[in-house]
Motif scaffolding. Sequence first.
Motif, PDB file in Angstrom:
ATOM      1  N   ASN A 215       0.765  -1.064   0.165  1.00 28.43           N
ATOM      2  CA  ASN A 215      -0.090  -0.071   0.402  1.00 28.43           C
ATOM      3  C   ASN A 215       0.392   1.166  -0.127  1.00 28.43           C
ATOM      4  OD1 ASN A 215      -2.791  -1.854   0.341  1.00 28.43           O
ATOM      5  ND2 ASN A 215      -2.141  -1.608   2.434  1.00 28.43           N
ATOM      6  N   ALA A 216       2.125   1.358   0.004  1.00 26.77           N
ATOM      7  CA  ALA A 216       2.650   2.417   0.073  1.00 26.77           C
ATOM      8  C   ALA A 216       2.591   2.909  -1.088  1.00 26.77           C
ATOM      9  CB  ALA A 216       4.280   2.120  -0.400  1.00 26.77           C
ATOM     10  N   PRO A 217       2.073   4.550  -1.211  1.00 26.66           N
ATOM     11  CA  PRO A 217       2.147   5.064  -2.838  1.00 26.66           C
ATOM     12  C   PRO A 217       2.596   5.145  -3.578  1.00 26.66           C
ATOM     13  CG  PRO A 217       1.497   6.301  -0.427  1.00 26.66           C
ATOM     14  CD  PRO A 217       2.285   4.938   0.057  1.00 26.66           C
ATOM     15  N   ALA A 218       4.558   5.584  -3.083  1.00 22.12           N
ATOM     16  CA  ALA A 218       4.926   5.451  -4.486  1.00 22.12           C
ATOM     17  C   ALA A 218       4.806   4.023  -4.879  1.00 22.12           C
ATOM     18  CB  ALA A 218       6.525   6.106  -4.168  1.00 22.12           C
TER      19      ALA A 218
ATOM     20  N   ALA B 243       2.465   2.062  -5.017  1.00 23.20           N
ATOM     21  CA  ALA B 243       1.791   1.372  -5.646  1.00 23.20           C
ATOM     22  C   ALA B 243       1.106   2.619  -7.005  1.00 23.20           C
ATOM     23  CB  ALA B 243       0.462   1.335  -4.929  1.00 23.20           C
ATOM     24  N   ASP B 244       1.784   2.903  -6.797  1.00 25.84           N
ATOM     25  CA  ASP B 244       1.378   4.084  -7.896  1.00 25.84           C
ATOM     26  C   ASP B 244       2.488   3.923  -9.278  1.00 25.84           C
ATOM     27  OD1 ASP B 244      -0.750   5.768  -6.456  1.00 25.84           O
ATOM     28  OD2 ASP B 244       0.803   7.364  -6.508  1.00 25.84           O
TER      29      ASP B 244
ATOM     30  N   TRP C  26      11.085   3.442  -5.853  1.00 22.91           N
ATOM     31  CA  TRP C  26      10.131   2.212  -4.827  1.00 22.91           C
ATOM     32  C   TRP C  26       9.873   1.944  -4.008  1.00 22.91           C
ATOM     33  CZ3 TRP C  26       7.465   0.652 -10.803  1.00 22.91           C
ATOM     34  CH2 TRP C  26       7.679   2.399 -11.768  1.00 22.91           C
TER      35      TRP C  26
END
Length: 285
Positions: free
Chosen positions: A86-89, A91-92, A180
Amino acid sequence: MRRPGIDLHTHSTASDGRLSPAALVAAAAEAGVTLLALTDHDTTAGVAEAADAAGKHGIRLLPAAEISVTWQRRTLHVVGLGVDPNAPALADGLAGLQARRRERTETIGAKLSRLGVADAAARARALAGDGQVTRSHFARLLVEDGRCRDVKQAFKRYLKPGKPGHARVAWAGLDEAIGWIHAAGGVAVLAHPLAYGMTGAWRRRMLTAFTGAGGDALEIGCGNSTLQGVTLAADDARRHGLHGSVGSDFHGPEQHWLKLGRPLPLPADVPAVWEHPRFRGELAL
């Protein structure tokens, strides 16, 4: 040599594997695996299901992903071990790679359709089900249609670079992918370093670039590695100050030459990736 029962490179139906995440974990438990990483291509979609199954089977699961990287116009694979899905970097970044994979599906499908493979993209999506479409799904189509005797031949004749069904994709940059992984709390491992068809000089350049970008570890025993390959990869790890990892690169039971939890062990004088400081002793075995 040390540590049987560890497999840090496996695939499920979330990418190009043949077993669901839960079935993969069950098979790993049956094979005596105690520490497992699910490393599907450019996705962590199977991690939650695998984690639930791992709890039931008494296996320690490392959330992971095998990230596609473009370096010097070549495709490399960097495994992120122990990441927070779920870490934003992360996941994106993976969402962006998934979009590129969907575009590639349409391109490969169109190329194969022009060669007479009917409805190639749609059929590949059907084979993939809820998972992502990969080149392996197109390879299976070519086998089903009798154009190739097996998946290996399908890649060789149609899907590798320079072949009529190949589609070039600009994947993540090396610095980008490792960034990431680190932002998600993970360890960056260069997968199957001897499988890229490089000369020794190019392999040294690749390893220098990997370590320069912050890479942490190298797969020493992977898939059907030979003792000679393990020796060479271990020498590379020592020379570049990298930890060592092991994994079967298991995709399914039909790969009878690859056994879950049975990659060649890590040489005793190469620091193990599960002992990397980023894991803070949580994986002490």
